[in-house]
Design a protein around this motif. Structure first.
Motif, short mmCIF file in Angstrom:
data_model
loop_
_atom_site.label_atom_id
_atom_site.label_comp_id
_atom_site.label_asym_id
_atom_site.label_seq_id
_atom_site.Cartn_x
_atom_site.Cartn_y
_atom_site.Cartn_z
N MET A 45 0.84 -1.20 0.00
CA MET A 45 0.00 0.00 0.00
C MET A 45 0.88 1.25 0.00
N ALA A 46 1.93 1.25 0.80
CA ALA A 46 2.85 2.39 0.83
C ALA A 46 3.50 2.60 -0.55
N ALA A 47 3.85 1.49 -1.21
CA ALA A 47 4.44 1.59 -2.55
C ALA A 47 3.45 2.16 -3.55
N ALA A 48 2.19 1.74 -3.47
CA ALA A 48 1.16 2.25 -4.37
C ALA A 48 0.90 3.73 -4.11
N MET A 49 0.89 4.14 -2.84
CA MET A 49 0.71 5.56 -2.51
C MET A 49 1.88 6.38 -3.05
N LYS A 50 3.08 5.86 -2.93
CA LYS A 50 4.26 6.57 -3.45
C LYS A 50 4.17 6.72 -4.96
N GLN A 51 3.73 5.66 -5.64
CA GLN A 51 3.58 5.73 -7.10
C GLN A 51 2.53 6.78 -7.48
N MET A 52 1.41 6.83 -6.75
CA MET A 52 0.38 7.83 -7.03
C MET A 52 0.93 9.24 -6.79
N GLN A 53 1.69 9.43 -5.71
CA GLN A 53 2.28 10.73 -5.42
C GLN A 53 3.26 11.14 -6.52
N ASP A 54 4.05 10.20 -7.01
CA ASP A 54 4.99 10.49 -8.10
C ASP A 54 4.24 10.90 -9.37
N MET A 59 2.77 15.46 -13.24
CA MET A 59 1.77 16.01 -14.16
C MET A 59 2.19 17.39 -14.63
N SER A 60 1.87 17.68 -15.87
CA SER A 60 2.10 19.05 -16.35
C SER A 60 1.10 19.97 -15.66
N PRO A 61 1.38 21.27 -15.62
CA PRO A 61 0.42 22.19 -15.01
C PRO A 61 -0.97 22.09 -15.65
N GLU A 62 -1.02 21.86 -16.96
CA GLU A 62 -2.31 21.74 -17.66
C GLU A 62 -3.05 20.48 -17.22
N GLU A 63 -2.32 19.34 -17.12
CA GLU A 63 -2.94 18.09 -16.67
C GLU A 63 -3.44 18.22 -15.23
N MET A 66 -6.60 20.33 -15.15
CA MET A 66 -7.74 19.57 -15.67
C MET A 66 -8.24 18.58 -14.61
N MET A 67 -7.33 17.88 -13.94
CA MET A 67 -7.72 16.94 -12.90
C MET A 67 -8.38 17.66 -11.73
N GLU A 68 -7.81 18.79 -11.31
CA GLU A 68 -8.37 19.55 -10.20
C GLU A 68 -9.76 20.06 -10.53
N THR A 69 -9.97 20.53 -11.76
CA THR A 69 -11.29 21.02 -12.19
C THR A 69 -12.30 19.89 -12.17
N MET A 70 -11.92 18.71 -12.69
CA MET A 70 -12.83 17.56 -12.69
C MET A 70 -13.17 17.15 -11.26
N MET A 71 -12.17 17.05 -10.39
CA MET A 71 -12.40 16.63 -9.01
C MET A 71 -13.26 17.66 -8.27
N ALA A 72 -13.04 18.95 -8.52
CA ALA A 72 -13.84 19.99 -7.88
C ALA A 72 -15.31 19.87 -8.26
N SER A 73 -15.58 19.43 -9.50
CA SER A 73 -16.97 19.25 -9.92
C SER A 73 -17.65 18.13 -9.15
N TYR A 74 -16.86 17.22 -8.57
CA TYR A 74 -17.39 16.15 -7.72
C TYR A 74 -17.35 16.53 -6.25
N ASP A 81 0.31 16.25 -2.48
CA ASP A 81 0.91 14.92 -2.39
C ASP A 81 -0.09 13.77 -2.51
N GLY A 82 -1.36 14.07 -2.69
CA GLY A 82 -2.36 13.02 -2.85
C GLY A 82 -2.86 12.43 -1.55
N THR A 83 -2.34 12.89 -0.40
CA THR A 83 -2.83 12.37 0.88
C THR A 83 -3.75 13.35 1.59
N THR A 84 -4.06 14.46 0.92
CA THR A 84 -5.03 15.40 1.47
C THR A 84 -6.10 15.68 0.43
N VAL A 85 -7.31 15.87 0.90
CA VAL A 85 -8.41 16.26 0.04
C VAL A 85 -9.19 17.36 0.73
#
Length: 183
Positions: A45-54, A59-63, A66-74, A81-85
């Motif tokens: 699980m720690a390895a998978a979290m590290k991979q997600m954080q990497d 991600m490029s600023p544009e990517e 785009m991800m932040e806009t999509m997530m905000a719509s939800y 770092d992917g460990t806060t929402v």
């Protein structure tokens, strides 16, 4: 590793919501930040979290935008770092006591509830299936801590997982993040 990513997505849903039950907790409406960590004995699980954080870091600023806009719509904002929402909780959500669960395949039951604490048990029939218990304690209307433990299937074998989480109120203004009840 794919199953771990699915598990992380499932846990992210658990981390950012309370159960779809009548949970009456004294909390402040507005923008909340939730932090979480997940562990399992194999360390995968720690390895998978590290991979997600990497992946987030690369991600490029544009990517990322785009991800932040999509997530905000939800109704979700993801930290660097992917460990806060971040989520927007309205007074109406709190008054109803039925802040939505993220996974419709889950059955949940309140085991104990007070003004500032609740314990639940859950069973999720999704992919991967999981079951366990969780507990959230509010130290004030603007802060909480929690923990859960559960069993799930990962790569065809049973795994025990643990998650700790904390949350804090950030502001009355949610900015671009839609309220939970608007999803």
């Amino acid at each position: 590793m794919k199953t771990y990513k699915t598990c992380i997505a499932l846990l992210l849903g658990c981390a950012i919501s309370t159960p779809a039950l009548a949970v009456k907790i004294d909390m402040t409406p507005g923008l909340w930040e939730h932090k979480f960590t997940m562990t399992n004995p194999s360390g995968e699980m720690a390895a998978a979290m590290k991979q997600m954080q990497d992946q987030l870091a690369n991600m490029s600023p544009e990517e990322r935008k785009m991800m932040e806009t999509m997530m905000a719509s939800y109704g979700v904002g993801i930290g660097e770092d992917g460990t806060t929402v971040k989520m927007c909780i309205t007074q109406e959500d709190i008054d109803r006591g039925d802040l939505p669960q993220q996974d419709e395949d889950c059955q949940q039951e309140i085991l104990e509830q007070t003004k500032n604490k609740f314990k639940i048990k859950f069973t999720c029939a999704g992919d991967p299936p999981s079951s366990g218990t969780g507990e959230i304690t509010f130290s004030s209307p603007k802060a909480y801590t929690g923990k859960s433990s559960f069993v799930t299937q990962v790569n065809g074998k049973t795994e025990e997982m643990a998650m700790t989480q904390s949350g804090k109120w950030l502001s009355a203004d949610c900015g671009a993040i839609k309220p939970v009840s608007d999803r």
